[in-house]
Motif scaffolding. Structure first.
Motif, PDB file in Angstrom:
ATOM      1  N   TYR A 283      55.969  38.000 -30.717  1.00 21.72           N
ATOM      2  CA  TYR A 283      54.860  37.671 -29.810  1.00 21.72           C
ATOM      3  C   TYR A 283      53.606  38.448 -30.229  1.00 21.72           C
ATOM      4  N   ASP A 284      53.749  39.747 -30.460  1.00 23.31           N
ATOM      5  CA  ASP A 284      52.604  40.563 -30.903  1.00 23.31           C
ATOM      6  C   ASP A 284      52.080  40.087 -32.250  1.00 23.31           C
ATOM      7  N   ALA A 285      53.004  39.723 -33.151  1.00 25.66           N
ATOM      8  CA  ALA A 285      52.598  39.270 -34.480  1.00 25.66           C
ATOM      9  C   ALA A 285      51.825  37.957 -34.399  1.00 25.66           C
ATOM     10  N   ALA A 286      52.235  37.062 -33.509  1.00 28.31           N
ATOM     11  CA  ALA A 286      51.525  35.787 -33.348  1.00 28.31           C
ATOM     12  C   ALA A 286      50.100  36.025 -32.860  1.00 28.31           C
ATOM     13  N   ASN A 287      49.937  36.946 -31.932  1.00 29.90           N
ATOM     14  CA  ASN A 287      48.593  37.250 -31.427  1.00 29.90           C
ATOM     15  C   ASN A 287      47.737  37.939 -32.491  1.00 29.90           C
ATOM     16  N   ARG A 288      48.361  38.830 -33.272  1.00 28.82           N
ATOM     17  CA  ARG A 288      47.601  39.469 -34.364  1.00 28.82           C
ATOM     18  C   ARG A 288      47.175  38.428 -35.397  1.00 28.82           C
ATOM     19  N   THR A 289      48.059  37.487 -35.673  1.00 28.42           N
ATOM     20  CA  THR A 289      47.728  36.441 -36.644  1.00 28.42           C
ATOM     21  C   THR A 289      46.576  35.586 -36.135  1.00 28.42           C
ATOM     22  N   ARG A 290      46.577  35.289 -34.850  1.00 31.95           N
ATOM     23  CA  ARG A 290      45.481  34.502 -34.278  1.00 31.95           C
ATOM     24  C   ARG A 290      44.148  35.226 -34.462  1.00 31.95           C
ATOM     25  N   ASP A 291      44.147  36.529 -34.237  1.00 29.41           N
ATOM     26  CA  ASP A 291      42.920  37.300 -34.442  1.00 29.41           C
ATOM     27  C   ASP A 291      42.537  37.346 -35.917  1.00 29.41           C
ATOM     28  N   ALA A 292      43.556  37.466 -36.788  1.00 23.95           N
ATOM     29  CA  ALA A 292      43.291  37.591 -38.221  1.00 23.95           C
ATOM     30  C   ALA A 292      42.718  36.311 -38.816  1.00 23.95           C
ATOM     31  N   LEU A 293      42.967  35.169 -38.184  1.00 27.15           N
ATOM     32  CA  LEU A 293      42.439  33.909 -38.707  1.00 27.15           C
ATOM     33  C   LEU A 293      40.913  33.897 -38.720  1.00 27.15           C
ATOM     34  N   ARG A 294      40.292  34.753 -37.889  1.00 27.93           N
ATOM     35  CA  ARG A 294      38.829  34.815 -37.879  1.00 27.93           C
ATOM     36  C   ARG A 294      38.277  35.661 -39.027  1.00 27.93           C
ATOM     37  N   GLY A 295      39.153  36.333 -39.733  1.00 26.21           N
ATOM     38  CA  GLY A 295      38.728  37.221 -40.805  1.00 26.21           C
ATOM     39  C   GLY A 295      38.794  36.564 -42.174  1.00 26.21           C
ATOM     40  N   PRO A 296      38.713  37.378 -43.234  1.00 32.00           N
ATOM     41  CA  PRO A 296      38.628  36.839 -44.597  1.00 32.00           C
ATOM     42  C   PRO A 296      39.976  36.473 -45.223  1.00 32.00           C
ATOM     43  N   LEU A 297      41.093  36.838 -44.582  1.00 29.29           N
ATOM     44  CA  LEU A 297      42.392  36.586 -45.190  1.00 29.29           C
ATOM     45  C   LEU A 297      42.742  35.102 -45.160  1.00 29.29           C
ATOM     46  N   ARG A 298      43.574  34.691 -46.111  1.00 26.09           N
ATOM     47  CA  ARG A 298      43.952  33.282 -46.201  1.00 26.09           C
ATOM     48  C   ARG A 298      44.858  32.894 -45.040  1.00 26.09           C
ATOM     49  N   GLY A 299      44.431  31.867 -44.315  1.00 28.66           N
ATOM     50  CA  GLY A 299      45.179  31.446 -43.146  1.00 28.66           C
ATOM     51  C   GLY A 299      46.564  30.924 -43.466  1.00 28.66           C
ATOM     52  N   ASP A 300      46.713  30.223 -44.605  1.00 29.97           N
ATOM     53  CA  ASP A 300      48.030  29.666 -44.939  1.00 29.97           C
ATOM     54  C   ASP A 300      49.044  30.769 -45.198  1.00 29.97           C
ATOM     55  N   LEU A 301      48.611  31.853 -45.827  1.00 26.57           N
ATOM     56  CA  LEU A 301      49.528  32.963 -46.088  1.00 26.57           C
ATOM     57  C   LEU A 301      49.885  33.697 -44.799  1.00 26.57           C
ATOM     58  N   LEU A 302      48.919  33.830 -43.915  1.00 28.03           N
ATOM     59  CA  LEU A 302      49.196  34.476 -42.628  1.00 28.03           C
ATOM     60  C   LEU A 302      50.231  33.690 -41.835  1.00 28.03           C
ATOM     61  N   LEU A 303      50.080  32.356 -41.814  1.00 27.32           N
ATOM     62  CA  LEU A 303      51.017  31.523 -41.071  1.00 27.32           C
ATOM     63  C   LEU A 303      52.386  31.500 -41.731  1.00 27.32           C
ATOM     64  N   LEU A 304      52.410  31.463 -43.047  1.00 29.49           N
ATOM     65  CA  LEU A 304      53.699  31.496 -43.755  1.00 29.49           C
ATOM     66  C   LEU A 304      54.472  32.763 -43.418  1.00 29.49           C
ATOM     67  N   GLU A 305      53.775  33.887 -43.430  1.00 29.01           N
ATOM     68  CA  GLU A 305      54.441  35.160 -43.132  1.00 29.01           C
ATOM     69  C   GLU A 305      54.973  35.180 -41.704  1.00 29.01           C
ATOM     70  N   LEU A 306      54.184  34.683 -40.771  1.00 25.59           N
ATOM     71  CA  LEU A 306      54.594  34.678 -39.366  1.00 25.59           C
ATOM     72  C   LEU A 306      55.801  33.759 -39.156  1.00 25.59           C
ATOM     73  N   LEU A 307      55.709  32.536 -39.650  1.00 29.00           N
ATOM     74  CA  LEU A 307      56.779  31.563 -39.405  1.00 29.00           C
ATOM     75  C   LEU A 307      58.070  31.941 -40.124  1.00 29.00           C
ATOM     76  N   ALA A 308      57.932  32.625 -41.249  1.00 28.24           N
ATOM     77  CA  ALA A 308      59.137  33.080 -41.958  1.00 28.24           C
ATOM     78  C   ALA A 308      59.912  34.121 -41.159  1.00 28.24           C
ATOM     79  N   GLN A 309      59.227  34.811 -40.246  1.00 23.12           N
ATOM     80  CA  GLN A 309      59.902  35.824 -39.425  1.00 23.12           C
ATOM     81  C   GLN A 309      60.652  35.206 -38.257  1.00 23.12           C
ATOM     82  N   TRP A 310      60.362  33.944 -37.939  1.00 23.29           N
ATOM     83  CA  TRP A 310      61.038  33.272 -36.828  1.00 23.29           C
ATOM     84  C   TRP A 310      62.387  32.737 -37.284  1.00 23.29           C
ATOM     85  N   ARG A 311      63.382  32.990 -36.519  1.00 29.99           N
ATOM     86  CA  ARG A 311      64.701  32.483 -36.924  1.00 29.99           C
ATOM     87  C   ARG A 311      65.546  32.212 -35.687  1.00 29.99           C
TER      88      ARG A 311
END
Length: 311
Positions: A283-311
């Protein structure tokens, strides 16, 4: 502009002050977006300036009302994000705008009545602008009303907040919110309210914009991942659109619901193998990722990392 039922008490108190000639020189209307504070402000200002207002409601036909409709009333100024020299919009309200506003308010009303300034969003003033506004708040001229609107009032300095009459817009009781939504024609009123955490204005907007279907899709995607189906890469590509931040809001909400179901020993809707602690971290990681999407990091990599943690 129609009144929302949860405005009634604040509206009555403000009108009572007006009847006693006891209006403050500054109002701070604050609270989450979607609860109608901007509509409340416009309704009040229209009634304040209307030549034939009844019970605080504007007639809609007098000269003042017609000028307000046209956006050309000489005694009303709205201050919001200006433009930089290169023509791009600013992300904050700056000191030059406040100085121009103060100079404008120092002049006499052209209609001989109230002068009104709306600052929206007031919480976007930078420190220099807020300090410049203090003088106007400390030395108000007669029949001048400043209306500050803020979704995040804690960003305003205490010196500003303490000099304003505060009207807080809070989420209404669930039954009232649901009845209002149903009156707006929302068929899935409870689902929309759940998605918007009880905020009826936000729930209405999301119901009209197709966000409820997006929320259901997010939950189907997470359930598929939990069951070992679906490809993380395909899912990340699908999530990375104009509504990626909203999808992550719904994803975090889904994790919270899953954890809540586990704690009550109910059947978890997504059947995730993660325990309560892991769901809280996700839950915390999803919210951090949402905030990070506004920054310079690649959104596809951020989402890949987040979704890979879900199991």
């Amino acid at each position: 502009m129609s009144a929302m039922p949860w405005h009634a008490a604040d509206w009555s108190r403000l009108q009572a002050r007006r009847q006693r000639d006891a209006l403050p020189h500054a109002l701070l209307l604050c609270g989450p977006a979607g609860l109608g504070k901007r509509g409340f402000a416009q309704r009040f200002v229209r009634g304040l300036l209307c030549a034939r207002a009844q019970d605080g409601e504007a007639c809609g036909q007098c000269r003042s009302c017609l000028l307000l409709d046209a956006g050309t009333h000489p005694d009303v100024v709205t201050l919001t994000f200006g433009l930089r020299r290169d023509g791009t919009p600013r992300t904050e309200i700056v000191i030059e705008q406040i100085r121009e506003l103060s100079a404008r308010l120092a002049m006499s009303s052209q209609f001989g009545g109230w002068q009104v300034a709306l600052i929206d969003p007031a919480d976007a003033m930078n420190a220099a602008a807020a300090n410049a506004l203090l003088k106007t708040l400390e030395e108000p001229s007669g029949q001048t009303l400043l209306v500050l609107l803020a979704d995040a009032p804690w960003r305003l300095p205490q010196t500003i907040r303490s000099r304003c009459q505060r009207i807080e817009f809070n989420v209404p009781p669930p039954a009232e919110a649901q009845a209002w939504l149903q009156g707006q024609g929302v068929a899935q009123a409870q689902v929309a309210l759940d998605a918007a955490l009880g905020n009826p204005g936000l729930a209405l907007a999301w119901a009209q914009q197709g966000a409820l279907e997006r929320r259901a899709e997010v939950r189907r995607d997470l359930a598929a991942l939990a069951a070992g189906r679906g490809q993380v890469t395909d899912m990340a590509k699908r999530w990375l659109d104009d509504e990626a931040a909203q999808r992550l809001w719904f994803a975090a909400q889904a994790a919270a619901d899953e954890r809540r179901a586990q704690s009550t020993q109910a059947a978890p809707p997504l059947a995730s193998a993660m325990d309560g602690e892991a769901l809280a971290h996700w839950y915390d990681a999803a919210n951090r990722t949402r905030d990070a999407l506004r920054g310079p990091l690649r959104g596809d990599l951020l989402l890949l990392e987040l979704l890979a943690q879900w199991r």
